[in-house]
Design a protein around this motif. Structure first.
Motif, PDB file in Angstrom:
ATOM      1  N   GLY A 193       0.780  -1.227   0.000  1.00 53.56           N
ATOM      2  CA  GLY A 193       0.000   0.000   0.000  1.00 53.56           C
ATOM      3  C   GLY A 193       0.810   1.274   0.000  1.00 53.56           C
ATOM      4  O   GLY A 193       0.259   2.367  -0.015  1.00 53.56           O
ATOM      5  N   ALA A 194       2.130   1.159  -0.015  1.00 52.91           N
ATOM      6  CA  ALA A 194       2.977   2.344   0.082  1.00 52.91           C
ATOM      7  C   ALA A 194       3.133   3.020  -1.283  1.00 52.91           C
ATOM      8  O   ALA A 194       3.198   2.362  -2.306  1.00 52.91           O
ATOM      9  N   ALA A 195       3.196   4.332  -1.241  1.00 51.30           N
ATOM     10  CA  ALA A 195       3.560   5.095  -2.430  1.00 51.30           C
ATOM     11  C   ALA A 195       5.080   5.042  -2.527  1.00 51.30           C
ATOM     12  O   ALA A 195       5.773   5.297  -1.547  1.00 51.30           O
ATOM     13  N   VAL A 196       5.599   4.691  -3.697  1.00 47.40           N
ATOM     14  CA  VAL A 196       7.040   4.554  -3.869  1.00 47.40           C
ATOM     15  C   VAL A 196       7.510   5.544  -4.922  1.00 47.40           C
ATOM     16  O   VAL A 196       6.897   5.690  -5.972  1.00 47.40           O
ATOM     17  N   ARG A 197       8.585   6.236  -4.584  1.00 44.61           N
ATOM     18  CA  ARG A 197       9.216   7.130  -5.547  1.00 44.61           C
ATOM     19  C   ARG A 197      10.726   6.920  -5.459  1.00 44.61           C
ATOM     20  O   ARG A 197      11.211   6.275  -4.530  1.00 44.61           O
ATOM     21  N   LYS A 198      11.430   7.463  -6.395  1.00 47.65           N
ATOM     22  CA  LYS A 198      12.892   7.402  -6.366  1.00 47.65           C
ATOM     23  C   LYS A 198      13.433   8.770  -5.982  1.00 47.65           C
ATOM     24  O   LYS A 198      12.860   9.794  -6.322  1.00 47.65           O
ATOM     25  N   ALA A 199      14.550   8.753  -5.249  1.00 43.28           N
ATOM     26  CA  ALA A 199      15.174  10.000  -4.811  1.00 43.28           C
ATOM     27  C   ALA A 199      16.675   9.927  -5.040  1.00 43.28           C
ATOM     28  O   ALA A 199      17.266   8.844  -5.049  1.00 43.28           O
ATOM     29  N   LYS A 200      17.283  11.085  -5.195  1.00 44.28           N
ATOM     30  CA  LYS A 200      18.736  11.164  -5.338  1.00 44.28           C
ATOM     31  C   LYS A 200      19.389  10.879  -3.993  1.00 44.28           C
ATOM     32  O   LYS A 200      18.873  11.264  -2.947  1.00 44.28           O
ATOM     33  N   ALA A 201      20.536  10.242  -4.040  1.00 43.03           N
ATOM     34  CA  ALA A 201      21.269   9.931  -2.806  1.00 43.03           C
ATOM     35  C   ALA A 201      21.518  11.184  -1.975  1.00 43.03           C
ATOM     36  O   ALA A 201      21.445  11.148  -0.746  1.00 43.03           O
ATOM     37  N   SER A 202      21.767  12.306  -2.623  1.00 42.02           N
ATOM     38  CA  SER A 202      22.077  13.539  -1.893  1.00 42.02           C
ATOM     39  C   SER A 202      20.912  14.030  -1.031  1.00 42.02           C
ATOM     40  O   SER A 202      21.106  14.843  -0.137  1.00 42.02           O
ATOM     41  N   SER A 203      19.708  13.514  -1.274  1.00 41.33           N
ATOM     42  CA  SER A 203      18.547  13.940  -0.479  1.00 41.33           C
ATOM     43  C   SER A 203      18.368  13.139   0.809  1.00 41.33           C
ATOM     44  O   SER A 203      17.545  13.495   1.654  1.00 41.33           O
ATOM     45  N   LEU A 204      19.144  12.090   0.982  1.00 41.89           N
ATOM     46  CA  LEU A 204      19.020  11.241   2.173  1.00 41.89           C
ATOM     47  C   LEU A 204      19.413  12.015   3.422  1.00 41.89           C
ATOM     48  O   LEU A 204      20.427  12.714   3.443  1.00 41.89           O
ATOM     49  N   LYS A 205      18.611  11.880   4.472  1.00 38.14           N
ATOM     50  CA  LYS A 205      18.911  12.534   5.750  1.00 38.14           C
ATOM     51  C   LYS A 205      19.276  11.478   6.775  1.00 38.14           C
ATOM     52  O   LYS A 205      18.600  10.453   6.894  1.00 38.14           O
ATOM     53  N   LEU A 206      20.346  11.747   7.527  1.00 35.61           N
ATOM     54  CA  LEU A 206      20.715  10.861   8.627  1.00 35.61           C
ATOM     55  C   LEU A 206      19.650  10.952   9.709  1.00 35.61           C
ATOM     56  O   LEU A 206      19.002  11.981   9.880  1.00 35.61           O
ATOM     57  N   VAL A 207      19.509   9.890  10.480  1.00 40.08           N
ATOM     58  CA  VAL A 207      18.516   9.839  11.551  1.00 40.08           C
ATOM     59  C   VAL A 207      18.944  10.734  12.718  1.00 40.08           C
ATOM     60  O   VAL A 207      18.103  11.279  13.437  1.00 40.08           O
ATOM     61  N   GLN A 208      20.224  10.900  12.934  1.00 43.01           N
ATOM     62  CA  GLN A 208      20.819  11.770  13.941  1.00 43.01           C
ATOM     63  C   GLN A 208      20.277  11.531  15.349  1.00 43.01           C
ATOM     64  O   GLN A 208      19.871  12.445  16.051  1.00 43.01           O
ATOM     65  N   MET A 209      20.265  10.266  15.744  1.00 40.97           N
ATOM     66  CA  MET A 209      19.916   9.843  17.102  1.00 40.97           C
ATOM     67  C   MET A 209      18.439  10.046  17.436  1.00 40.97           C
ATOM     68  O   MET A 209      18.060   9.987  18.589  1.00 40.97           O
ATOM     69  N   GLU A 210      17.609  10.247  16.438  1.00 37.30           N
ATOM     70  CA  GLU A 210      16.168  10.394  16.652  1.00 37.30           C
ATOM     71  C   GLU A 210      15.472   9.076  16.313  1.00 37.30           C
ATOM     72  O   GLU A 210      14.529   9.046  15.515  1.00 37.30           O
ATOM     73  N   ALA A 211      15.938   7.987  16.925  1.00 39.13           N
ATOM     74  CA  ALA A 211      15.389   6.652  16.663  1.00 39.13           C
ATOM     75  C   ALA A 211      15.164   5.927  17.977  1.00 39.13           C
ATOM     76  O   ALA A 211      16.064   5.856  18.815  1.00 39.13           O
ATOM     77  N   TRP A 212      13.968   5.394  18.150  1.00 35.82           N
ATOM     78  CA  TRP A 212      13.607   4.662  19.357  1.00 35.82           C
ATOM     79  C   TRP A 212      12.953   3.349  18.954  1.00 35.82           C
ATOM     80  O   TRP A 212      12.416   3.215  17.857  1.00 35.82           O
ATOM     81  N   ASP A 213      13.009   2.378  19.875  1.00 37.21           N
ATOM     82  CA  ASP A 213      12.331   1.096  19.669  1.00 37.21           C
ATOM     83  C   ASP A 213      12.767   0.472  18.347  1.00 37.21           C
ATOM     84  O   ASP A 213      11.954   0.071  17.525  1.00 37.21           O
ATOM     85  N   THR A 214      14.067   0.382  18.146  1.00 32.60           N
ATOM     86  CA  THR A 214      14.644  -0.041  16.871  1.00 32.60           C
ATOM     87  C   THR A 214      14.684  -1.558  16.759  1.00 32.60           C
ATOM     88  O   THR A 214      15.000  -2.257  17.717  1.00 32.60           O
ATOM     89  N   SER A 215      14.366  -2.046  15.564  1.00 32.30           N
ATOM     90  CA  SER A 215      14.436  -3.484  15.306  1.00 32.30           C
ATOM     91  C   SER A 215      15.150  -3.728  13.989  1.00 32.30           C
ATOM     92  O   SER A 215      15.204  -2.853  13.122  1.00 32.30           O
ATOM     93  N   VAL A 216      15.695  -4.925  13.851  1.00 31.31           N
ATOM     94  CA  VAL A 216      16.462  -5.316  12.666  1.00 31.31           C
ATOM     95  C   VAL A 216      15.873  -6.609  12.126  1.00 31.31           C
ATOM     96  O   VAL A 216      15.587  -7.533  12.884  1.00 31.31           O
ATOM     97  N   VAL A 217      15.705  -6.648  10.800  1.00 29.10           N
ATOM     98  CA  VAL A 217      15.147  -7.836  10.154  1.00 29.10           C
ATOM     99  C   VAL A 217      15.991  -8.172   8.936  1.00 29.10           C
ATOM    100  O   VAL A 217      16.340  -7.281   8.153  1.00 29.10           O
ATOM    101  N   SER A 218      16.294  -9.444   8.763  1.00 26.82           N
ATOM    102  CA  SER A 218      16.936  -9.898   7.533  1.00 26.82           C
ATOM    103  C   SER A 218      15.846 -10.003   6.472  1.00 26.82           C
ATOM    104  O   SER A 218      14.796 -10.603   6.704  1.00 26.82           O
ATOM    105  N   THR A 219      16.079  -9.404   5.317  1.00 26.75           N
ATOM    106  CA  THR A 219      15.057  -9.382   4.269  1.00 26.75           C
ATOM    107  C   THR A 219      15.269 -10.450   3.206  1.00 26.75           C
ATOM    108  O   THR A 219      14.513 -10.514   2.252  1.00 26.75           O
TER     109      THR A 219
END
Length: 164
Positions: free
Chosen positions: A101-127
């Protein structure tokens, strides 16, 4: 062990000084008796490193961890440069829902923003073809970034965000 982890992060150029201090937990919006831990706290960094390395597997697993740690906790120009050099160009940006259901678009690498420590309840999944790191951005939004091995190097290939 924790000293070794912090030493590795320092060598990797991840700003860990704030991680040494107590980073604030956030209330869980869905379970009021629970809190969400900041991804860049000492305890969470140790847990996340194990999970990313296990999900990445192979010889370059620590490269995947360095990329994830810099994306989550990096705040310096050096960390941004490192991440941007390891971001697919273009990369996918998903917004507003699950895969179907997600809208998907492409973006330039230069537009990527670091999370800068604003992340909580983090999980990791092998895809299957990579590693997905999901986190709360501190409110009712859940964000993620996906990493995959591209020509022998770990790269960020997608990001996403969905909000209630």
């Amino acid at each position: 062990m924790m000293g070794r982890l912090i030493g590795m992060l320092l060598l990797a150029g991840v700003c860990v000084a704030p991680a040494m201090a107590q980073l604030p937990d956030r209330p869980n919006f869905y379970q009021s008796d629970m809190v969400m831990k900041n991804a860049c706290s000492k305890a969470e960094l140790g847990r996340l490193q194990k999970e990313v390395v296990a999900a990445a597997g192979g010889n370059a697993a620590h490269e995947a961890w360095t990329l994830a740690a810099k994306m989550l906790c990096g705040q310096s120009a050096e960390a941004r440069k490192y991440v941007l050099e390891r971001t697919a160009n273009p990369f996918k940006v998903r917004a507003g829902g699950d895969e179907e259901g997600a809208a998907v678009r492409k973006a330039k690498a230069s537009s990527l923003k670091l999370v800068q420590m604003e992340a909580w309840d983090t999980s990791v999944v092998s895809t299957g073809n990579g590693v997905s790191v999901m986190y709360s951005s501190g409110d009712v939004c859940v964000a993620s970034f996906e990493m995959a091995e591209v020509k022998g190097k770990w790269k960020i290939v997608a990001t996403g965000e969905a909000c209630d």
